[in-house]
Design a protein around this motif. Structure first.
Motif, short mmCIF file in Angstrom:
data_model
loop_
_atom_site.label_atom_id
_atom_site.label_comp_id
_atom_site.label_asym_id
_atom_site.label_seq_id
_atom_site.Cartn_x
_atom_site.Cartn_y
_atom_site.Cartn_z
N ARG A 24 0.81 5.52 0.67
CA ARG A 24 0.01 6.59 1.28
C ARG A 24 -0.35 7.62 0.22
O ARG A 24 0.51 8.09 -0.52
CB ARG A 24 0.79 7.26 2.40
N ASP A 25 -1.63 7.93 0.14
CA ASP A 25 -2.13 8.93 -0.80
C ASP A 25 -2.15 10.27 -0.07
O ASP A 25 -3.07 10.56 0.70
CB ASP A 25 -3.53 8.55 -1.28
N PHE B 88 0.84 -1.19 0.00
CA PHE B 88 0.00 0.00 0.00
C PHE B 88 0.88 1.25 0.00
O PHE B 88 1.96 1.25 0.60
CB PHE B 88 -0.92 0.03 1.23
N VAL C 131 -5.07 7.97 4.13
CA VAL C 131 -5.55 7.11 3.05
C VAL C 131 -4.37 6.37 2.45
O VAL C 131 -3.38 6.98 2.06
CB VAL C 131 -6.28 7.94 1.96
N TRP C 132 -4.50 5.06 2.41
CA TRP C 132 -3.49 4.19 1.81
C TRP C 132 -4.14 3.47 0.63
O TRP C 132 -5.26 3.00 0.75
CB TRP C 132 -2.99 3.16 2.83
N ARG C 133 -3.45 3.38 -0.50
CA ARG C 133 -4.03 2.75 -1.70
C ARG C 133 -3.08 1.68 -2.26
O ARG C 133 -1.87 1.82 -2.21
CB ARG C 133 -4.29 3.79 -2.78
N ARG C 134 -3.73 0.66 -2.81
CA ARG C 134 -3.01 -0.38 -3.57
C ARG C 134 -3.95 -0.84 -4.66
O ARG C 134 -4.93 -1.55 -4.41
CB ARG C 134 -2.64 -1.55 -2.67
N HIS D 25 -7.90 -0.91 -4.31
CA HIS D 25 -8.27 -1.00 -2.90
C HIS D 25 -7.70 0.18 -2.12
O HIS D 25 -6.64 0.69 -2.43
CB HIS D 25 -7.77 -2.31 -2.29
N SER D 26 -8.43 0.57 -1.09
CA SER D 26 -8.01 1.66 -0.22
C SER D 26 -8.23 1.27 1.23
O SER D 26 -9.18 0.57 1.55
CB SER D 26 -8.82 2.93 -0.50
#
Length: 91
Positions: free
Chosen positions: A60-61, A58, A71-74, A77-78
């Motif tokens: 960090r956004d 993930f 907010v963490w994104r991969r 998915h968040s």
């Protein structure tokens, strides 16, 4: 104009064929629902050790994050960590 096209049976078939062709070229928006067990584990991880999210891919956004949420994104998915209420959500 549309009423005139629909009044003729062959026109209806043409419109149906055009819509079917368009459907093949338009990307379908499919949102996969995450596994409930995985969701709970990621939410627990986010609350107990958010830095570990980076270890499993993930990122960090920074633009979506604020002082109230991280907010963490991969991919699609968040994981959102809400600081004031100490809660998390996996989307």
């Amino acid at each position: 104009m549309l009423t005139g096209l629909l009044g003729n049976g062959s026109s209806i078939r043409k419109v149906t064929d055009i819509l079917a062709a368009c459907k093949k070229f338009m990307p379908m928006s499919r949102v996969a629902t995450p596994d409930v067990r995985l969701q709970k584990q990621l939410e627990h991880l986010a609350l107990s050790a958010p830095h570990m999210l980076a270890d499993i891919g993930f990122e960090r956004d920074v633009e979506a994050s604020s002082c109230e949420k991280a907010v963490w994104r991969r991919g699609a998915h968040s994981v959102i960590i809400f600081s004031p209420i100490h809660a998390s959500a996996f989307i």
